[in-house]
Structures are given as structure tokens and as C-alpha cells.
Write an enzyme that holds these catalytic residues in place. Structure first.
Site, mmCIF file in Angstrom:
data_model
loop_
_atom_site.group_PDB
_atom_site.id
_atom_site.type_symbol
_atom_site.label_atom_id
_atom_site.label_comp_id
_atom_site.label_asym_id
_atom_site.label_seq_id
_atom_site.Cartn_x
_atom_site.Cartn_y
_atom_site.Cartn_z
ATOM 1 N N GLU A 1 0.809 -1.222 0.000
ATOM 2 C CA GLU A 1 0.000 0.000 0.000
ATOM 3 C C GLU A 1 0.844 1.275 0.000
ATOM 4 O O GLU A 1 0.417 2.314 -0.508
ATOM 5 C CB GLU A 1 -0.964 0.018 1.185
ATOM 6 C CG GLU A 1 -2.108 -0.983 1.075
ATOM 7 C CD GLU A 1 -1.748 -2.352 1.614
ATOM 8 O OE1 GLU A 1 -0.554 -2.603 1.906
ATOM 9 O OE2 GLU A 1 -2.666 -3.191 1.744
ATOM 10 N N PHE B 1 -11.405 -7.844 13.703
ATOM 11 C CA PHE B 1 -10.277 -8.260 12.864
ATOM 12 C C PHE B 1 -9.889 -7.134 11.899
ATOM 13 O O PHE B 1 -10.743 -6.581 11.210
ATOM 14 C CB PHE B 1 -10.657 -9.532 12.087
ATOM 15 C CG PHE B 1 -9.572 -9.984 11.142
ATOM 16 C CD1 PHE B 1 -8.324 -10.371 11.626
ATOM 17 C CD2 PHE B 1 -9.780 -9.998 9.778
ATOM 18 C CE1 PHE B 1 -7.319 -10.770 10.766
ATOM 19 C CE2 PHE B 1 -8.780 -10.399 8.907
ATOM 20 C CZ PHE B 1 -7.541 -10.785 9.409
ATOM 21 N N GLN B 2 -8.631 -6.796 11.847
ATOM 22 C CA GLN B 2 -8.081 -5.737 10.995
ATOM 23 C C GLN B 2 -8.730 -4.382 11.257
ATOM 24 O O GLN B 2 -8.854 -3.555 10.364
ATOM 25 C CB GLN B 2 -8.177 -6.104 9.506
ATOM 26 C CG GLN B 2 -7.251 -7.256 9.144
ATOM 27 C CD GLN B 2 -7.098 -7.470 7.653
ATOM 28 O OE1 GLN B 2 -8.012 -7.192 6.879
ATOM 29 N NE2 GLN B 2 -5.945 -7.976 7.240
ATOM 30 N N LYS C 1 -17.480 -1.006 6.075
ATOM 31 C CA LYS C 1 -17.854 -2.015 5.086
ATOM 32 C C LYS C 1 -19.355 -1.990 4.817
ATOM 33 O O LYS C 1 -19.799 -2.110 3.676
ATOM 34 C CB LYS C 1 -17.444 -3.394 5.606
ATOM 35 C CG LYS C 1 -17.699 -4.485 4.586
ATOM 36 C CD LYS C 1 -17.439 -5.864 5.156
ATOM 37 C CE LYS C 1 -17.662 -6.911 4.075
ATOM 38 N NZ LYS C 1 -17.647 -8.268 4.626
ATOM 39 N N MET D 1 24.141 9.256 2.114
ATOM 40 C CA MET D 1 24.043 10.499 2.877
ATOM 41 C C MET D 1 24.358 10.258 4.350
ATOM 42 O O MET D 1 24.968 11.104 5.015
ATOM 43 C CB MET D 1 22.648 11.110 2.706
ATOM 44 C CG MET D 1 22.525 12.532 3.221
ATOM 45 S SD MET D 1 23.634 13.688 2.394
ATOM 46 C CE MET D 1 22.608 14.307 1.066
#
Lengths: 215, 611
Positions: free
Chosen positions: B88, B150-151, B200, B520
């Protein structure tokens, strides 16, 4: 191998008339005279107490957005009071904080960036009514109760609950007035105290105006 | 609402209550099957309609449990191209790169929980660089919110401080309004990311809610009215200062590109004959071959540019915010200069430095209003000033440059590689930097002529940005060649997107500047931490074999002579390609302003070498 573009010397004179006179020499860099040698840093001035009014949409999460902004931007709130206004879809916050004028202006501008904030006004310079409410549960036995009541009366407080060994005092006023009352009844023993934080309103016909309100 | 714990200690709604049945229903919904076709309009349709109404043609996402109702209807909207990323974070950076390359709002999508938190780095990157973006996430059904389902994660709580605004939508009827507001907010005023979290059940809910017109959107957000036009009084004061200044310098920032004000900038600079310097994100604001273009300022900017700023008597800051990488120590910054600061965000004016003439407004509109008010100057009016600037430039450009391509011991120098890529692509390709030395080399040496041809994560400095952002830029501008220029460190952070390039036929050319180091970090350790090289040596894979595993043609250059052929070979590939440049291990980016020091304290060399 060098790219003529990145390696090209700066030459605005190319566009100039080739017959133009040769440039005079020596341009004094104007750093020294009449200019400060040090650039001032915003927010480094003298701190004083400021009172901000924020008019916000009355929606879930708005208080969180405001409180989070103060935390994330490293500003310290002294007190924050929030409640409905005359319109049910609008809430009003009174925020007191310490900082120099530039830093507080920065706070106000950051607040304004929140979509749910409709208006921010610093009323520190305005004539205003500043009040907060305190509830103080003071230890009060038979021998001390009358004395407590006398002090409370003197400070225009109100006893709203009486129990065998304590009373609840309700007081409204400026922070200083309530501080003074707290100091006086403190000698009897404060069992519990809650303060709402300052709320403010500008005196006279002037009001904190804001543009339309979300539907 | 009372917050006291009930005597029973029960946290669940009692059996048989409506609350309990809502929770049960939502739990069952987590396993719900696909909707039959020939269906009614649901929340997920509203999302697709809204995207199309906002002119979105492509978005970047990754499916997951609660966002599946949206993927279930996506097939019904063939005009919406969905690019399936491999992580993502890649979706967010790709949306960001798309937005920077096109000037349109980029859109990314993730599911709840880890899908949403993976977007966060990309949203923060867009926030710090004012990039218009709409990030969409799914969340668990409304009745399960707060139950640690969940999630489930409080993603709106997480994105709150790093978005312009965010929404949690629990009712499909709110979706049309929320999407219209979100796109308006993302692209209006100072652009930025807006996050929409949708439960959802809202995605699955049937709705007939209509999309609002522009008027209704504006009426719903009275607290959002950016100032567009500069105040006439401030314009007058600014014009007077500009006319009187003898050593004025323009500081052009990202705002010029965001406001698409490059023409107004050029006209203003040409009329007043004021040299234009630019910030890291202001690269491309002016054609670098323009006689008035003077170069890149700040921590790794050109010495002549910083010198011009330090000795200036008037700085005209246009759409930039005096970041610490630009000013260094503020107390020593351009102490002889008055400052005119134009920015659309009032909070940026007076935030980092005190300014003399603040002008809040769209930089293009302000410049269009300001140009007629200032006196016309000819180059010869500034002859002495320009002669001095030209001299400084000659002196400064002859340092920190390896035109032969060779650094110490004949090793391949990175500045040469960058310059060759710029020249080979005729300075017209979109170049996307990662973060670190590669980013500074890319800003300094490629040479830019076109706005939005330079893309870089400036504010947040997000390593791993380069490849996915280039992916988005290439999708957004298929007419332009796109290069991702990465170090071996940043490339290894997001290289999983190589598969996306192949699967979606995205022709990004990748230049990996491999010095086997976090360059760097190593440079700071050498210069500031007494050579204590802890954790800056980096083992990488065989990049050619890696590319081969993905089916991507790859080429290698280890000496200066290899460079042009390797670039040409990559450009000849129809599709993605990778070039592995094995550059010198220990080349530094100079000059460098050490943190905490001022612009006049540049380090130009170290150890007497030809840095």
C-alpha cells in the site's frame, strides 16, 4: 562532456545591448548599515496570557482535532472550555494560553486551517467578561462549617450540597477570584475540586462573527 | 453519556437488544458472499461514480477484507483503471507521483488495519509537500467500530494530524457529499491529502443519494475559504520595495508548480530583471537555461545561490516556506534583506522567519497583479549586480563537478551519471528522485526545462519514494519518458513494485546509483560524526539478476565510458528497464551546510580531495 546547460555561466547581460557601457566596479553589499545584523525568530518575544475564541462546527471529533493540533504544534493550552452556542450546530471554545503575540497568531492561523473551525479571534485586547465555574468539596465539620459558609458568602459563592463532614461550594468568577477563594477555603481542607476553565464574551454590542454554518 | 463501569462489568450489549443484533449482523457480514449482478446501487457504486465525476481515470490500490465490496463492483466501471500495487505504501507514493506529474488529484486505496497503516507514510509525504491526494480506506462495519474487530485500527485518528481533512463514513447516503468535499479540499487553496475511511456496511448499503453540485459543496464547508487574491495595499508596498531594491533575489518554491504559475513567474522576473533561485521542490519553476535562472538554494544548493541570498537586500519568496534546509540558522539568514513573502497558506507567513511584506494569495494571481505595478528594468540597469553574480557562479560551478565522469581513482561519479541522463533525455523526461545523495545530485546536475519534470520527496524525505512515485508519474504522463533515480538503499525499500511495472506495462526506467552505502548517512558520519561508520554499509543484491527475475531488461555501467551506452540501451527498451550504475563508494555531495549552521558556513571540500 559537460552539458552546456548545467555548466552555462549566469549571463543575463547576453540579452543586453553589446554597446552598453562597461559595468562600474564594486557594489557594496548593503548588509552593514541600518540593518539588523541578526534576523529575529518568530515566537521569541515576551510571553503573555492570551484568550482565544474558536467557533467550530458541532461535530464528532472536532475537539480532538483542536486538541491534537495544539499537541502536534507544540503549543501549551492553559485552559479550554467548550459548549454549544445559540445554534445547536455550532460550538464555541475559549482557549487560554501563554505565548508571545506572533506565536499566538500562529496558533490562530493553524486553527483556522482546520476545516471545522469557522472563526478564530484573539480577544486579549478587548474589554471582556471572563468567567469560569468551580465546584469545591470542602471539609466542614460542625465546628468549622459556619466559618466556611461565611467565606463563601463573602466571595459570592454558593453552597450547593451539605454532608456531615463536607460541603460543596459552587463559585463563578475570573480565574483570579476563584484562585483567591480556593486559597481561603484551602485551610479547611479541599477534598475534591473541578473547574470548567475560562469562558469569555466581549463586552458591549460587539460579537464574534463567523460566516455561514455547515448544513 | 456516563462513563462509570456498570456493576455487572459487562461491556457487551445485552442479548436481544437492537445493539446486540447489529453486532451479530455485522459479524456475519464479514463473511458475506458476493452480491448477485443486476443489483441495486450501493455505497461502492457511489464511490466509483464520485471518482469518475471528479475526473479520476486511474487509481492505485490493494484489496482486503472490508474493501472487497468496492472491488466487487469495480468491474462495472471499465473507465476506472485500477493499478494493483505490491504494497500500500507504493499505492500512496504512486498517487503522489501521479498528482505531481499531472497537477490532478491522485487517488490511492487500501483496506482496513494494516492496509490503512501502510498508506500512512505516503499520506504524510503528500502532506509535507502539499500534494493533492485522496486516500480511501475501508473499515469494519459500523457496529464493530471500537470492538477491536479483525483488521480494525483507528485510522482516522492516525491520519488526523497528517491530512488536510479526514472523514469516517458510516452511511452510504453521506458518500456523495464526502467525496465531493474531499476532492474540493484536496485541490483548493494549498493542496494536500484528504483521507476517507468507509465502513464495510456503508459500501454495501443501498442508497439513492445524489451527488451534490459545487454550490452545495461550498455551502457545507463555510470554514474553508482560501484567500486567492493578494491584498492591494500589500501589493503596493511590495512593488515599492521591488522597485527600490538593488540586489533583489526571487526564491521560487513548489507553490509556483502547484499554482501552475511558471509563466507569471517568468514574466515578472523578465520585467523586473530579478534573478530566480529555487528550492528543492521549486526545480522546474523556471527553465534552467533562462538567463535569469540562477539555481538551487539551501543545504546542498549552489554556493553562488546561497551567497546571492545572503548578500541580498530584498528576497521575494514565492510559494515557499523557509524550511530549515533552506534557511539554515535563521538568525544569520540574509540579515540585510527585507522579505516579501507570497503564499496561499497564511500560517506559513511569519512561521519560520519574520517577514516585512506578507501577501496571502494564489501565487499566480498575485504575480499577475504585481507585474503591472512594478517598474520595468533592463539588464544593463543591474549590470554590476549581474556581473558579480556571474563571477560567483563561474567560481562555484567549477567546483563539485566531475565533467569527465571520474571521481577519485577513476571511479564513476554520480553527478556525471545524472548529467548524462538529463542530456540523453533532452531535459524533457520526468525524473523522480529517491531520498539522500541521489536526490541532491538529481536536483543539481540533470538540468530542467519543463515544470513538473522533477519529482522529489522534500518535506518528509521519504526513502523508498522514488520507484513507486515514478510509477504514478509514468501512468499520469504516458507522453513523457519517466526515470526513477534511486540509491541502492531507497530502491531496496520499495523494489517490490518492479512486479507492478511489469504486470501493468508501466515503462519506468530505473537508475540505481549503487555505492554499497547509505550514502548520505555515510557522508554525515564522515563529516560530522568523526568517521564513525555505523550501519551505513549496505549489502545489496545482484541488481541485474533481480531485474531479470522480474523479466525486466537490465544494464550495468561501472566506468564513465559505459554510461551513455547503458542509458541508451535502457531507453531503447519498450517497457520498464533498469540500469545499475556502480558509482564510487565515498563520493560526497558538496557544498553542504551542516545542520545548525548558516547559509554562509558551507563545507565545500573535505580532506583536500576533489569532491
Amino acid at each position: 562532456m559537460t552539458d552546456p546547460m548545467t555548466r552555462r555561466p549566469f549571463s543575463p547581460a547576453r540579452a543586453a545591448d553589446p554597446a552598453s557601457p562597461a559595468p562600474p566596479r564594486a557594489v557594496p553589499a548593503p548588509a552593514a548599515e541600518g540593518q539588523p545584523a541578526v534576523r529575529s525568530i518568530p515566537g521569541s518575544g515576551t510571553a503573555r496570557r492570551h484568550v482565544l475564541v474558536a467557533v467550530v462546527n458541532n461535530r464528532p471529533g472536532v475537539l480532538n482535532r483542536v486538541a491534537n493540533l495544539f499537541r502536534a504544534r507544540n503549543f501549551n493550552i492553559e485552559s479550554l472550555a467548550v459548549g454549544h452556542t445559540e445554534r445547536p450546530d455550532v460550538s464555541r471554545m475559549t482557549i487560554t494560553l501563554r505565548g508571545d503575540d506572533v506565536a499566538v497568531e500562529q496558533v490562530a492561523k493553524q486553527l483556522y486551517k482546520l476545516i471545522d473551525v469557522l472563526k478564530v479571534q484573539d480577544v486579549t485586547a478587548e474589554p471582556r467578561i471572563e468567567h469560569e465555574l468551580a465546584l469545591i468539596k470542602v471539609r466542614a465539620t460542625n465546628s468549622t462549617r459556619s466559618e466556611v459558609l461565611k467565606i463563601v458568602e463573602l466571595y459570592k459563592g454558593r453552597v450547593v450540597d451539605v454532608a456531615a463532614d463536607s460541603v460543596i461550594v459552587e463559585a463563578t468568577g475570573t480565574e483570579d477570584e476563584i484562585d483567591a477563594l480556593v486559597a481561603l477555603v484551602g485551610g479547611f481542607g479541599i477534598r475534591e475540586m473541578v473547574r470548567t476553565g475560562t469562558t469569555v464574551m466581549v463586552r458591549g454590542p460587539q460579537v464574534v462573527e463567523y460566516e455561514g454554518v455547515a448544513k | 453519556m456516563t462513563m462509570t463501569r456498570r456493576a455487572t462489568g459487562r461491556h457487551l450489549p445485552g442479548a436481544g437488544t437492537p445493539e446486540a443484533s447489529a453486532v451479530e449482523h455485522a459479524r456475519a457480514g464479514m463473511l458475506q458472499e458476493a452480491r448477485p449482478r443486476g443489483r441495486t446501487r450501493i455505497g461502492a457504486d457511489v464511490v466509483c461514480e464520485a471518482l469518475l465525476r471528479q475526473g479520476v481515470d486511474v487509481f492505485f490500490g490493494y484489496p482486503g477484507g472490508v474493501i472487497l465490496p468496492l472491488y466487487d463492483v469495480l468491474g462495472d466501471y471499465p473507465e476506472l483503471r485500477h493499478v494493483l500495487v505490491r504494497h500500500e505504501q507504493g499505492a500512496a507514493h504512486a498517487a503522489d507521483g501521479y498528482a505531481r506529474a499531472t497537477g490532478k488529484v491522485g487517488v490511492c486505496l487500501g483496506t482496513s488495519g494494516p492496509g490503512a497503516t501502510n498508506l500512512v507514510t505516503g499520506i504524510g509525504t503528500a502532506m509535507l509537500d502539499s500534494v493533492p491526494m485522496v486516500a480511501i480506506t475501508g473499515n469494519v462495519a459500523a457496529a464493530l467500530l471500537g470492538k477491536d474487530a479483525f483488521q480494525e485500527i483507528d485510522i482516522t485518528g492516525i491520519t488526523l494530524p497528517m491530512t488536510k481533512h479526514n472523514y469516517l463514513v458510516r452511511d452510504a447516503n453521506d458518500l456523495p457529499h464526502v467525496f465531493a468535499e474531499a476532492f474540493h479540499i484536496a485541490r483548493t487553496g494549498r493542496p494536500g491529502p484528504v483521507h476517507i475511511d468507509i465502513t464495510k456496511d456503508a459500501l454495501q448499503q443501498e442508497t439513492q443519494a445524489r451527488h451534490p453540485d459545487e454550490e452545495a459543496v461550498l455551502a457545507a464547508i463555510p470554514g474553508f475559504r482560501p484567500t486567492i487574491e493578494g491584498h492591494p495595499r500589500q501589493l503596493r508596498v511590495a512593488a515599492k520595495l521591488i522597485d527600490e531594491a538593488s540586489r533583489p533575489v526571487i526564491l521560487a518554491g513548489h507553490g509556483i508548480l502547484l499554482a501552475q504559475a511558471w509563466d507569471q513567474l517568468r514574466e515578472f522576473a523578465e520585467k523586473t530583471q530579478i534573478p530566480v533561485t529555487h528550492t528543492l521542490l521549486g526545480v522546474g519553476a523556471i527553465d534552467e537555461t533562462h538567463p535569469l535562472s540562477y539555481g538551487y538554494m539551501g543545504m546542498h544548493g549552489w554556493k553562488h545561490v546561497n551567497r546571492a541570498i545572503q548578500s541580498s537586500d530584498l528576497l521575494i519568496a514565492l510559494g515557499m516556506r523557509f524550511d530549515d534546509r533552506v534557511t539554515g540558522k535563521v538568525s544569520t539568514y540574509a540579515t540585510g534583506a527585507k522579505i516579501v513573502h507570497v503564499d496561499i497558506d497564511p500560517a506559513e507567513v511569519g512561521k519560520n522567519v519574520s517577514v516585512d511584506v506578507p501577501i496571502v494569495g494564489d501565487v499566480g494571481r498575485v504575480l499577475a497583479a504585481l507585474t503591472p505595478r512594478v517598474a520595468e528594468k533592463r539588464p544593463e540597469d543591474r549590470a554590476t549586480y549581474f556581473a558579480e553574480l556571474a563571477e560567483w557562479r563561474r567560481e562555484s560551478e567549477s567546483r563539485s563537478w566531475h565533467g569527465s565522469g571520474a571521481w577519485r581513482g577513476g571511479l564513476l561519479s554520480a553527478d556525471y551519471v545524472i548529467e548524462q541522463i538529463g542530456a540523453a533525455t533532452d531535459h524533457d523526461a520526468t525524473l523522480v528522485a529517491d531520498v539522500g545523495q541521489n536526490q541532491m545530485w538529481m536536483a543539481r546536475y540533470a538540468g530542467y526545462r519543463r515544470p513538473n519534470s522533477h519529482i522529489s520527496s522534500g518535506g518528509l524525505g521519504t526513502m523508498g519514494f522514488g520507484l513507486p512515485a515514478a510509477m504514478g508519474a509514468a501512468v499520469g504522463r504516458p507522453d513523457k519518458e519517466t526515470w526513477a533515480i534511486c540509491g541502492d538503499g531507497g530502491f531496496q525499500m520499495t523494489l517490490q513494485e518492479l512486479a507492478t511495472l511489469v504486470q501493468d506495462h508501466i515503462p519506468v526506467k530505473i537508475a540505481v546509483l549503487d555505492n554499497n552505502k547509505l550514502g548520505m548517512i555515510r557522508q554525515w558520519q564522515e563529516l560530522i560524526y568523526a568517521g564513525n561508520y555505523h550501519s551505513s554499509h549496505l549489502l545489496g543484491p545482484d541488481f541485474l539478476k533481480l531485474a531479470d527475475a522480474y523479466g525486466i531488461p537490465a544494464f550495468r555501467a561501472t566506468t564513465p565510458d559505459d554510461v551513455p551506452q547503458a542509458i541508451a540501451a535502457a531507453r531503447a527498451v519498450d517497457g520498464p528497464a533498469l540500469v545499475h550504475f556502480r558509482i564510487a563508494d565515498e563520493q560526497n555531495v558538496f557544498p553542504m551546510m551542516p545542520a545548525g549552521k548558516g547559509l554562509s558556513d558551507l563545507i565545500e571540500e573535505w580532506g583536500g580531495a576533489d569532491e
